[in-house]
Every structure is written in C-alpha cells, then in structure tokens.
Design a protein around this motif. Sequence first.
Motif, PDB file in Angstrom:
ATOM      1  N   MET A  42      75.625 -99.554 -33.369  1.00 53.81           N
ATOM      2  CA  MET A  42      75.212 -98.271 -32.797  1.00 53.81           C
ATOM      3  C   MET A  42      75.219 -98.343 -31.266  1.00 53.81           C
ATOM      4  O   MET A  42      75.626 -97.398 -30.593  1.00 53.81           O
ATOM      5  CB  MET A  42      73.812 -97.938 -33.327  1.00 53.81           C
ATOM      6  N   LYS A  45      78.746 -97.982 -30.081  1.00 50.96           N
ATOM      7  CA  LYS A  45      79.217 -96.604 -30.267  1.00 50.96           C
ATOM      8  C   LYS A  45      78.713 -95.735 -29.107  1.00 50.96           C
ATOM      9  O   LYS A  45      79.487 -94.998 -28.479  1.00 50.96           O
ATOM     10  CB  LYS A  45      78.699 -96.074 -31.613  1.00 50.96           C
ATOM     11  N   THR A  75      80.956-103.639 -44.866  1.00 47.02           N
ATOM     12  CA  THR A  75      80.452-102.967 -43.658  1.00 47.02           C
ATOM     13  C   THR A  75      79.905-103.995 -42.665  1.00 47.02           C
ATOM     14  O   THR A  75      80.190-103.924 -41.468  1.00 47.02           O
ATOM     15  CB  THR A  75      79.303-101.989 -44.014  1.00 47.02           C
ATOM     16  N   ASN A  79      81.293-104.751 -38.929  1.00 43.42           N
ATOM     17  CA  ASN A  79      80.432-104.688 -37.741  1.00 43.42           C
ATOM     18  C   ASN A  79      80.508-105.985 -36.940  1.00 43.42           C
ATOM     19  O   ASN A  79      80.539-105.967 -35.709  1.00 43.42           O
ATOM     20  CB  ASN A  79      78.987-104.390 -38.144  1.00 43.42           C
ATOM     21  N   SER A 125      62.578-104.399 -32.208  1.00 45.99           N
ATOM     22  CA  SER A 125      61.173-104.147 -31.877  1.00 45.99           C
ATOM     23  C   SER A 125      60.362-105.416 -31.622  1.00 45.99           C
ATOM     24  O   SER A 125      59.367-105.377 -30.920  1.00 45.99           O
ATOM     25  CB  SER A 125      60.516-103.314 -32.977  1.00 45.99           C
ATOM     26  N   ILE A 365      64.442-108.047 -44.023  1.00 48.19           N
ATOM     27  CA  ILE A 365      64.937-106.691 -43.773  1.00 48.19           C
ATOM     28  C   ILE A 365      65.347-106.000 -45.083  1.00 48.19           C
ATOM     29  O   ILE A 365      65.809-104.867 -45.094  1.00 48.19           O
ATOM     30  CB  ILE A 365      66.092-106.750 -42.729  1.00 48.19           C
ATOM     31  N   VAL A 367      67.742-106.619 -47.231  1.00 46.74           N
ATOM     32  CA  VAL A 367      69.164-106.345 -47.427  1.00 46.74           C
ATOM     33  C   VAL A 367      69.874-107.447 -48.220  1.00 46.74           C
ATOM     34  O   VAL A 367      70.785-107.192 -48.987  1.00 46.74           O
ATOM     35  CB  VAL A 367      69.876-106.116 -46.073  1.00 46.74           C
ATOM     36  N   ARG A 384      55.971-107.347 -41.531  1.00 51.54           N
ATOM     37  CA  ARG A 384      55.806-105.952 -41.963  1.00 51.54           C
ATOM     38  C   ARG A 384      55.723-105.851 -43.478  1.00 51.54           C
ATOM     39  O   ARG A 384      56.458-106.554 -44.176  1.00 51.54           O
ATOM     40  CB  ARG A 384      56.969-105.089 -41.466  1.00 51.54           C
TER      41      ARG A 384
ATOM     42  N   ASP B  17      60.997 -97.733 -41.382  1.00 48.27           N
ATOM     43  CA  ASP B  17      61.563 -98.241 -42.637  1.00 48.27           C
ATOM     44  C   ASP B  17      61.615 -97.143 -43.703  1.00 48.27           C
ATOM     45  O   ASP B  17      62.544 -97.102 -44.500  1.00 48.27           O
ATOM     46  CB  ASP B  17      60.724 -99.407 -43.188  1.00 48.27           C
ATOM     47  N   GLY B  22      66.233-100.013 -44.615  1.00 43.64           N
ATOM     48  CA  GLY B  22      67.119-101.059 -44.086  1.00 43.64           C
ATOM     49  C   GLY B  22      68.524-101.066 -44.669  1.00 43.64           C
ATOM     50  O   GLY B  22      69.489-101.363 -43.967  1.00 43.64           O
ATOM     51  N   ARG B  23      68.625-100.701 -45.949  1.00 42.02           N
ATOM     52  CA  ARG B  23      69.953-100.805 -46.571  1.00 42.02           C
ATOM     53  C   ARG B  23      70.955 -99.801 -46.018  1.00 42.02           C
ATOM     54  O   ARG B  23      72.151 -99.937 -46.230  1.00 42.02           O
ATOM     55  CB  ARG B  23      69.845-100.660 -48.095  1.00 42.02           C
ATOM     56  N   LEU B  25      71.243 -99.240 -42.752  1.00 44.93           N
ATOM     57  CA  LEU B  25      71.591 -99.602 -41.379  1.00 44.93           C
ATOM     58  C   LEU B  25      72.999-100.169 -41.391  1.00 44.93           C
ATOM     59  O   LEU B  25      73.414-100.812 -42.351  1.00 44.93           O
ATOM     60  CB  LEU B  25      70.587-100.598 -40.807  1.00 44.93           C
ATOM     61  N   GLY B  26      73.704 -99.915 -40.320  1.00 42.76           N
ATOM     62  CA  GLY B  26      75.111-100.314 -40.315  1.00 42.76           C
ATOM     63  C   GLY B  26      75.973 -99.060 -40.433  1.00 42.76           C
ATOM     64  O   GLY B  26      77.100 -99.035 -39.972  1.00 42.76           O
ATOM     65  N   THR B  28      76.998 -95.637 -39.027  1.00 39.28           N
ATOM     66  CA  THR B  28      76.824 -95.042 -37.697  1.00 39.28           C
ATOM     67  C   THR B  28      77.093 -93.535 -37.693  1.00 39.28           C
ATOM     68  O   THR B  28      76.832 -92.869 -36.707  1.00 39.28           O
ATOM     69  CB  THR B  28      77.723 -95.735 -36.639  1.00 39.28           C
ATOM     70  N   PRO B  30      76.160 -89.967 -38.083  1.00 38.69           N
ATOM     71  CA  PRO B  30      74.878 -89.265 -38.173  1.00 38.69           C
ATOM     72  C   PRO B  30      74.723 -88.443 -39.451  1.00 38.69           C
ATOM     73  O   PRO B  30      73.659 -88.486 -40.086  1.00 38.69           O
ATOM     74  CB  PRO B  30      74.891 -88.347 -36.944  1.00 38.69           C
ATOM     75  N   LEU B  33      73.773 -90.592 -42.282  1.00 36.37           N
ATOM     76  CA  LEU B  33      72.384 -91.054 -42.145  1.00 36.37           C
ATOM     77  C   LEU B  33      71.416 -89.929 -42.506  1.00 36.37           C
ATOM     78  O   LEU B  33      70.388 -90.146 -43.155  1.00 36.37           O
ATOM     79  CB  LEU B  33      72.114 -91.518 -40.706  1.00 36.37           C
ATOM     80  N   SER B  65      60.162-100.690 -36.801  1.00 39.05           N
ATOM     81  CA  SER B  65      61.421-101.188 -36.249  1.00 39.05           C
ATOM     82  C   SER B  65      62.014-100.254 -35.197  1.00 39.05           C
ATOM     83  O   SER B  65      61.725 -99.059 -35.163  1.00 39.05           O
ATOM     84  CB  SER B  65      62.395-101.421 -37.408  1.00 39.05           C
ATOM     85  N   ARG B  67      64.982 -99.241 -34.922  1.00 37.03           N
ATOM     86  CA  ARG B  67      66.217 -98.596 -35.382  1.00 37.03           C
ATOM     87  C   ARG B  67      66.345 -97.144 -34.902  1.00 37.03           C
ATOM     88  O   ARG B  67      65.558 -96.294 -35.251  1.00 37.03           O
ATOM     89  CB  ARG B  67      66.304 -98.686 -36.912  1.00 37.03           C
ATOM     90  N   GLU B  68      67.379 -96.906 -34.124  1.00 36.88           N
ATOM     91  CA  GLU B  68      67.621 -95.569 -33.606  1.00 36.88           C
ATOM     92  C   GLU B  68      68.165 -94.659 -34.706  1.00 36.88           C
ATOM     93  O   GLU B  68      68.202 -93.431 -34.570  1.00 36.88           O
ATOM     94  CB  GLU B  68      68.620 -95.662 -32.453  1.00 36.88           C
ATOM     95  N   GLU B  69      68.604 -95.289 -35.797  1.00 36.00           N
ATOM     96  CA  GLU B  69      69.059 -94.502 -36.938  1.00 36.00           C
ATOM     97  C   GLU B  69      67.946 -93.555 -37.400  1.00 36.00           C
ATOM     98  O   GLU B  69      68.238 -92.531 -38.024  1.00 36.00           O
ATOM     99  CB  GLU B  69      69.455 -95.433 -38.100  1.00 36.00           C
TER     100      GLU B  69
END
Lengths: 425, 164
Positions: A42, A45, A75, A79, A125, A365, A367, A384, B17, B22-23, B25-26, B28, B30, B33, B65, B67-69
Amino acid sequence: MKPMNIAEKILAKASGRDYVEPGEIVDAKVDKVMFHDLTGPMTLKVFEEMGGGSVWNPDRIVVIFDHIVPASSITAAENHVKLRKFVKVQGIKWFYDVGRGGICHQVMVEKGHVCPGELIIGADSHTCMYGALGAFATGVGATDMAATLLTGRIWLRVPEAVMVRYTGKMPRYLSGKDLILYTIGEIGADGANYKAVIYSGDVIRGLPMDDRFTMSNMAVEMGAKTGIVEPDDVTLSYLKDRVSECFTILGSDRGAEYSEEYEFDVSDIEPQVACPYRVDNVRPVSEVEGISVDQAFIGSCTNGRLSDLRIAAEVLKGHKVSRDTRLIVIPASQDVYREALREGLIDVLLESGAMICNPTCGPCIGVHLGVLSSGEVCIASINRNFIGRMGSRESKVYLASPATVAASAIEGRITDPRRYLKGIA
Amino acid sequence: MRIEGIVVKVGDHIDTDVIIPGRYLGITDPSELGKHALEGLDPSFPARLKPGVILVAGRNFGCGSSREEAPVALKAAGVRCIVAESFARIFYRNAINVGLPIVECSGIHSYTRDGDRLSVDLSSGVVEAVGRQFRFKPLPDFILRILEDGGLTNYIRKLRGLPT
Ligand code: SF4
C-alpha cells in the motif's frame, strides 16, 4: 523555558527547535523509517500516486519481510516481488529478505537501526517498541509512510506525557509482560491515547532490555504514541557492538511535567492474563486458571526473544505438551533462533513436543502458521486479543507471558507458571 | 466543509482487526476492501454500509494495528464521515490522509440512533443531530486543506506541482 521531558526533547531536536510543548504541531525530520511486507504494498502504491520519484535518503530506510514469510499465497509472493524491485531501484541500503532478519521490530533493535534520541517512523503500530532504547518511535499508516519516504519529514502533535513508575521488589516469576499487562489493565485501552508513556522507577532500572522492549511494544495497547525508557547502563551495554553511529542521549529535565502519573508496587503482582477481546481485560492468572486451550503460542515482536525462549525452556524441561493442546514456538529473528539453538533451548522445546517455525509474525496476524478455527482457544505471548486476531471470529485469544503460555501448554489449560519455575514455592 | 448523512452506530474500542481482518491485507484495490468493511464485527455489516453513511462510534475508534486498509475500506464502503467520542491516533491520521473526514465529538454516541440524519460542519465545528447541536474543536487549517484536497496524496501532488 519550562523543563521538558524526554519525548518533548527528542521532538524539539527533530524539529530544529529549542523548546516544544504538548499540543503543538511540529514539522519534524525523521532519522529512520521502516516498513514491512504487509504495509509495504500500500505504501508503494501511494508513493506512486504521489508522483513517485526518488526516496529522500536510501541509507535511512529499512525494509523488512516478516509478516508473511516465506510467502504463503500468490498475493504475498507478488507483494514480495514488488517490494524487492522497489528496494533495488531506489538503492535502499537496509533490506532484510526471507531468511535474513526476522520480525521487523526485533530486527530494528537487534541490528542497530535504533539509537537513543532518534525520531523513527514505522509503518506498523508496534514501532513504539524502540522507545525502550530512548528513541521517539511511532507507527503510521501507508500514506504517512509514503510522504515520509519522499520528504524525510512528518508532522506530529507533541504529546502529553504519562509517567508510570514501578516500585517494590520484582518477584522472580514476574516478567515485563506481566507488568505491562497489569499496567494496561489499570490504565485502560485508551488511557494514554495520543500520549507518550514514560516507564521509570527502580524496577525498570533493574529490568533487562528484553523485558523493556515488551513493555514499550505494548504502549500502543493503551493508545500511546510511544513508550519510552530513559537510557541507562543497560541500554548502553545493549547498544555496544550493535550501533556504530554517534548518538545523543537525551533525558527528562528535573521538574518536567506529566499529564498523569501512576505508581505501581510490583512486589505482590501475580502473573497476568488479558482475556478476550480486549487487552485491558486483565486478570491475575489465579482467576482464569483451568480454562482449556487448543493452542499455545510463544513468539511475536512482544515475546519471541531469547529470554522468552529461555524461560519457556526452563518451564518445559522434563515435561511434555499436553495431548489436548499444541505448542507453536517462533523465535523473533534469525539471530534469536541461532542463539537459541546454540544454547540448546530449541532442543528442549522440541523434546517437549513444541513445533518450531521460522522467524515471522505467523499466527500473530492470523494469516499463516497456526490460524485458529471457530470455537478454538489460544493462549499466546502476543500483544492483541481482538476478535478474529488469530483466525476465526469465533476463536478466542488469551494474552500472557511466555512462562504462563509454556505452563499452560503442559497442562492443556491456563496454568500458573509458578508451579513450574525453579526456586519458587 | 459540510457533510450530511445517515447514522450507522458502532460501540466502543472498535479495532482495526474487526474493521478489516488480517486475511484481507495485501489487497490494495479500495472497492475490494470496501466489501469487507467491519466484517470482523459482524458479517452483515458490509451490507449496511451504503453511500452516504455517517458512522457514529463510541470511545477509541480504530485502535490497534496501523493498517490503512481500515479507513480505506470504510471510505470505499460509502462512509462519508466518522463521528466518535474519541479515536485511536494512528487511525485518526490515516483517515485524514485518505481523505475520510473524522470528528471527535463528545456526547454524540448516546444521543444518536441508527437511521438518524446528521450534518457535520468541519470548519465551524458543529454537528447537528435531530434537534440538537454539538460543538467540537474544529480541525486545524492545514488538516482541513488535506481533507479538501481529498487526502494527503493529492495534497503532496499539489505541493510538487503535479496535476491532481
Ligand atoms: S509479531 Fe504480531 S504484533 Fe508484532 S509486528 Fe508481527 S503481526 Fe505485528
């Protein structure tokens, strides 16, 4: 000029000022930036959308692959390819690819990318962890990161500071993780929102770096911008042999002001556990003992360091992981992994029935490498316990120290680690 | 800048979260998302977020987190503005940076209900809910400028003399 605390001093230095005070917005020059394989795509981008071009200084950028390594999906692999290309084209000096580093925050401190007095911005974070070395470090998102990559600068609001002092005698069974969980339980998940937390007192002076890292790491779990320990001999001996640059040690002035002050006597604190789904939902272990766990996990940037593996091995030595559960252990970095091998810790863990995975964020995370199914419960040394953090929205995560996680793995249910630690009644 | 919309309410301590698990993420893109916004809280949520929604939240919205997502997903799902009792700091920055207006306004959460009509005036610092006005500290000028430009990306493009 009023006396300043360490956070204000670092921000004043970074913004070329003699004096700053809480509430002011400063335009600051950053010393280092860090991003990883999950926030990187991101960031790149947005970097392109901002018009791209060259980064401000390729020698001050650290890129670390850690969240999904090795790639677990197409993916993720794509990345990684994008990021490798960016690193190459921009001539970025510090790049830790698969197998070279480990979890970003551990690599940053262990490889000497963090100096006291610096301003460090990370696209993650838990960047606040570097405060344990007397830096001002804080997390941002992809757009802030992209702008900082271009300009080397960032706007920051000078935070109010919260002083947390620890007194009394630290029991041997207690760790930095227990202290920080206790603290978050007292202060609350937003109790230090927008603020800088400063940890102090004799107990902190007596704490090894690993525990200090854990405490600074979790400052964001109280909403804090950063969590700082003022540098002392422990800091300096950690930095020796890691950091070659000169740095300025900054400390708080006598009479510096804090918006809140807390004091905690640690002498009688029990091992602590944070229950789902909030990090400030903290209980002494005695209140939650007996809850069955399907998975136990020791690792992450919070507690995957050498001393964490040592205590886990101490607890697990001569015992087996319960048939009703499973234990996953992930050393935080390649260096931690090697040292743990050398010390024989990995062998003890394997002997007990633990599965050892490669340095990565992994299950932290949610994943890969230990994702939870619905209905499953995990006790983890991570930071967390939000809904779905480690997998299904119907799973549950309890947070605890590595000692508590290891003891719980032996019994298959949440267990007081004191029963398994030497020299403790 | 004035924004109007229909209230969708969420509670305290909504973390990133649950805003975007989390799943995802990756990803991009919008709009992709946006299909998962707040899914972690309740799988029915993405369907409730329609263009023109104003999200009204309790304390510490966006904690966790970096995450900007999270704000990207909410914005793409149609959220026009978030009004909360308080925000977590990284989310606060991220929302502004992606051009999603965000307002810290005390007392709003207990007063409003799902489906209420709300209007937010960013420059004068007033939220109007059914029959009542709430005041908040207006955003600093340069933050308003970032929002007017639609986020930090355009703001930087302008600074660099690039077309937006
Ligand atoms: S180990 Fe967990 S908390 Fe730490 S950086 Fe990785 S995902 Fe984030």
